[in-house]
Enzyme design. Structure first.
Site, PDB file in Angstrom:
ATOM      1  N   SER A 148      26.003  15.744  72.527  1.00 52.93           N
ATOM      2  CA  SER A 148      26.118  17.100  71.975  1.00 52.93           C
ATOM      3  C   SER A 148      24.839  17.886  72.259  1.00 52.93           C
ATOM      4  CB  SER A 148      26.369  17.029  70.461  1.00 52.93           C
ATOM      5  OG  SER A 148      25.338  16.301  69.827  1.00 52.93           O
TER       6      SER A 148
ATOM      7  N   SER B 210       9.414  19.763  70.950  1.00 52.72           N
ATOM      8  CA  SER B 210       9.799  20.823  70.005  1.00 52.72           C
ATOM      9  C   SER B 210       8.626  21.775  69.907  1.00 52.72           C
ATOM     10  CB  SER B 210      10.068  20.215  68.626  1.00 52.72           C
ATOM     11  OG  SER B 210      10.153  21.216  67.636  1.00 52.72           O
TER      12      SER B 210
ATOM     13  N   TYR C  40       8.659  15.146  60.971  1.00 54.49           N
ATOM     14  CA  TYR C  40       9.311  15.455  62.262  1.00 54.49           C
ATOM     15  C   TYR C  40       8.264  15.933  63.278  1.00 54.49           C
ATOM     16  CZ  TYR C  40      12.385  17.954  65.579  1.00 54.49           C
ATOM     17  OH  TYR C  40      13.028  18.418  66.711  1.00 54.49           O
TER      18      TYR C  40
ATOM     19  N   LYS D  13       7.073  14.490  67.216  1.00 54.57           N
ATOM     20  CA  LYS D  13       7.016  15.283  68.452  1.00 54.57           C
ATOM     21  C   LYS D  13       5.576  15.392  68.983  1.00 54.57           C
ATOM     22  CE  LYS D  13      11.454  16.019  68.671  1.00 54.57           C
ATOM     23  NZ  LYS D  13      12.281  15.374  69.695  1.00 54.57           N
TER      24      LYS D  13
ATOM     25  N   THR E  64      22.586  23.627  67.016  1.00 57.56           N
ATOM     26  CA  THR E  64      23.180  22.342  67.443  1.00 57.56           C
ATOM     27  C   THR E  64      23.563  21.541  66.197  1.00 57.56           C
ATOM     28  OG1 THR E  64      21.140  21.064  67.355  1.00 57.56           O
ATOM     29  CG2 THR E  64      21.579  22.211  69.432  1.00 57.56           C
TER      30      THR E  64
HETATM   31  N1  NAP Z   1      18.141  22.048  67.569  1.00 61.20           N
HETATM   32  C1  NAP Z   1      16.871  22.448  67.501  1.00 61.20           C
HETATM   33  O1  NAP Z   1      16.566  23.465  66.845  1.00 61.20           O
HETATM   34  C2  NAP Z   1      15.799  21.691  68.227  1.00 61.20           C
HETATM   35  C3  NAP Z   1      14.543  22.310  68.386  1.00 61.20           C
HETATM   36  C4  NAP Z   1      13.539  21.603  69.040  1.00 61.20           C
HETATM   37  C5  NAP Z   1      13.766  20.335  69.527  1.00 61.20           C
HETATM   38  N2  NAP Z   1      14.997  19.761  69.344  1.00 61.20           N
HETATM   39  C6  NAP Z   1      15.180  18.401  69.864  1.00 61.20           C
HETATM   40  O2  NAP Z   1      16.259  18.414  70.777  1.00 61.20           O
HETATM   41  C7  NAP Z   1      16.769  17.094  70.915  1.00 61.20           C
HETATM   42  C8  NAP Z   1      18.289  17.151  70.931  1.00 61.20           C
HETATM   43  O3  NAP Z   1      18.740  17.615  69.670  1.00 61.20           O
HETATM   44  P1  NAP Z   1      19.889  18.709  69.507  1.00 61.20           P
HETATM   45  O4  NAP Z   1      19.283  19.870  68.813  1.00 61.20           O
HETATM   46  O5  NAP Z   1      20.612  18.912  70.785  1.00 61.20           O
HETATM   47  O6  NAP Z   1      20.818  18.007  68.388  1.00 61.20           O
HETATM   48  P2  NAP Z   1      22.142  17.122  68.498  1.00 61.20           P
HETATM   49  O7  NAP Z   1      23.256  17.931  69.039  1.00 61.20           O
HETATM   50  O8  NAP Z   1      22.304  16.516  67.141  1.00 61.20           O
HETATM   51  O9  NAP Z   1      21.750  16.011  69.562  1.00 61.20           O
HETATM   52  C9  NAP Z   1      21.060  14.845  69.219  1.00 61.20           C
HETATM   53  C10 NAP Z   1      21.490  13.769  70.187  1.00 61.20           C
HETATM   54  O10 NAP Z   1      20.720  12.590  69.933  1.00 61.20           O
HETATM   55  C11 NAP Z   1      21.617  11.505  69.890  1.00 61.20           C
HETATM   56  N3  NAP Z   1      21.121  10.468  68.989  1.00 61.20           N
HETATM   57  C12 NAP Z   1      20.627  10.600  67.739  1.00 61.20           C
HETATM   58  N4  NAP Z   1      20.324   9.398  67.223  1.00 61.20           N
HETATM   59  C13 NAP Z   1      20.658   8.479  68.172  1.00 61.20           C
HETATM   60  C14 NAP Z   1      20.607   7.069  68.222  1.00 61.20           C
HETATM   61  N5  NAP Z   1      20.154   6.333  67.196  1.00 61.20           N
HETATM   62  N6  NAP Z   1      21.030   6.461  69.359  1.00 61.20           N
HETATM   63  C15 NAP Z   1      21.506   7.171  70.417  1.00 61.20           C
HETATM   64  N7  NAP Z   1      21.573   8.516  70.415  1.00 61.20           N
HETATM   65  C16 NAP Z   1      21.157   9.157  69.302  1.00 61.20           C
HETATM   66  C17 NAP Z   1      22.936  12.080  69.362  1.00 61.20           C
HETATM   67  O11 NAP Z   1      24.028  11.294  69.829  1.00 61.20           O
HETATM   68  P3  NAP Z   1      24.983  10.435  68.854  1.00 61.20           P
HETATM   69  O12 NAP Z   1      25.062  11.163  67.538  1.00 61.20           O
HETATM   70  O13 NAP Z   1      26.274  10.379  69.604  1.00 61.20           O
HETATM   71  O14 NAP Z   1      24.311   9.128  68.772  1.00 61.20           O
HETATM   72  C18 NAP Z   1      22.962  13.438  70.042  1.00 61.20           C
HETATM   73  O15 NAP Z   1      23.541  13.346  71.322  1.00 61.20           O
HETATM   74  C19 NAP Z   1      16.164  16.277  69.770  1.00 61.20           C
HETATM   75  O16 NAP Z   1      15.142  15.458  70.273  1.00 61.20           O
HETATM   76  C20 NAP Z   1      15.583  17.342  68.850  1.00 61.20           C
HETATM   77  O17 NAP Z   1      14.498  16.854  68.118  1.00 61.20           O
HETATM   78  C21 NAP Z   1      16.020  20.417  68.729  1.00 61.20           C
END
Ligand code: NAP
Length: 238
Positions: free
Chosen positions: A15, A137, A150, A154, A185
């Site tokens: 996702s 991040s 968190y 990072k 997300t």
């Molecule tokens: N959204 C924001 O505002 C934001 C901002 C800055 C940085 N980020 C970073 O972006 C990255 C992606 O996050 P996102 O925002 O795209 O959220 P997301 O849609 O929740 O994606 C997180 C992904 O990590 C996987 N994941 C989590 N725990 C896992 C585990 N134990 N084993 C394998 N896969 C795992 C999830 O897959 P499954 O659930 O299928 O395991 C999912 O595909 C993260 O590192 C987050 O810290 C996000």
């Protein structure tokens, strides 16, 4: 720079940002290995994206990062790009934070990420080239009240990436940390964005905005390094 025919491993590809990166890279002719726990979703994505293979599993299992790299080599015969993106968030005040959930976050955001980062760098050294992208991040360089746990995970990624960049300078191995601000997300499903943060941001980033930045980094000529790229909603005050 064309990416056609290259092979990318993307963690957290079920996702959000990881899936958007998979779609963007696939559109450039990149072959994929997609990782995440939700196997059925991964299979669905792979049916849509040509030359892609699903490798479901928990990234916090110490064997998973090794298995992912092996899958890429078995399925596609090479590995050029690793997008270390899987992550989760848990924060809170001293009173409300759940330390067990903090530790679970550290196992994914730091321990599993470090394993994958070192394995990717070793593989890239063996073949003489490669590009590691870390989804860090904006909290990889800043902190916010109640978000220190968190942010700490990072900051750890940023520190390791910077040290490895210094170690690898002069080689054909690149490391880039992408530092997004607020992206809509599933990340915020279990940990909603605080209303006071949300009220200022009329237009958060979409996962595709971040994938565009990843593509920009990957397409630079060989002599150009982009160690870190921050990408924020225009109205995010942080
Ligand atoms: N959204 C924001 O505002 C934001 C901002 C800055 C940085 N980020 C970073 O972006 C990255 C992606 O996050 P996102 O925002 O795209 O959220 P997301 O849609 O929740 O994606 C997180 C992904 O990590 C996987 N994941 C989590 N725990 C896992 C585990 N134990 N084993 C394998 N896969 C795992 C999830 O897959 P499954 O659930 O299928 O395991 C999912 O595909 C993260 O590192 C987050 O810290 C996000």
């Amino acid at each position: 720079m064309s990416l056609e025919g290259q092979v990318a491993l993307i963690t957290g590809a079920t996702s959000g940002i990881g899936l958007a990166c998979a779609e963007a890279l696939s559109a450039q002719g990149v072959k994929l290995v997609l990782s995440g726990r939700r196997g059925e979703l991964l299979e669905e994505h792979c049916r849509r994206l040509p030359n892609s293979v699903a490798s479901p599993g928990d990234i916090a299992d110490p064997q998973t990062p090794t298995a992912l790299i092996a899958t890429a080599l078995e399925a596609h015969g090479r590995l050029d790009i690793v997008i270390n993106n899987a992550g989760l968030i848990h924060n809170g005040s001293i009173d409300e934070i759940d330390v067990e959930r903090v530790c679970a976050m550290v196992r994914v955001n730091v321990e599993a990420a470090f394993r994958l980062i070192y394995l990717a760098c070793k593989h890239f050294q063996d073949v003489g080239r490669g590009h590691l992208i870390n989804t860090s991040s904006v909290l990889g360089t800043k902190v916010r009240e109640q978000a220190g746990a968190y942010a700490g995970t990072k900051h750890a990624i940023e520190a390791l990436a910077e040290a490895l960049r210094l170690e690898l300078a002069g080689s054909e191995i690149k490391i880039t940390c992408i530092e997004p601000g607020l992206v809509v997300t599933d990340l915020h499903r279990d940990y909603p964005v605080r209303p006071e943060v949300m009220q200022d941001i009329a237009h958060p980033l979409a996962p595709a905005d971040v994938a565009d930045v990843v593509l920009f980094a990957l397409r630079q000529p060989a002599h150009v390094a982009l160690p870190r790229l921050m990408v924020l909603p225009q109205d995010q005050k942080i």
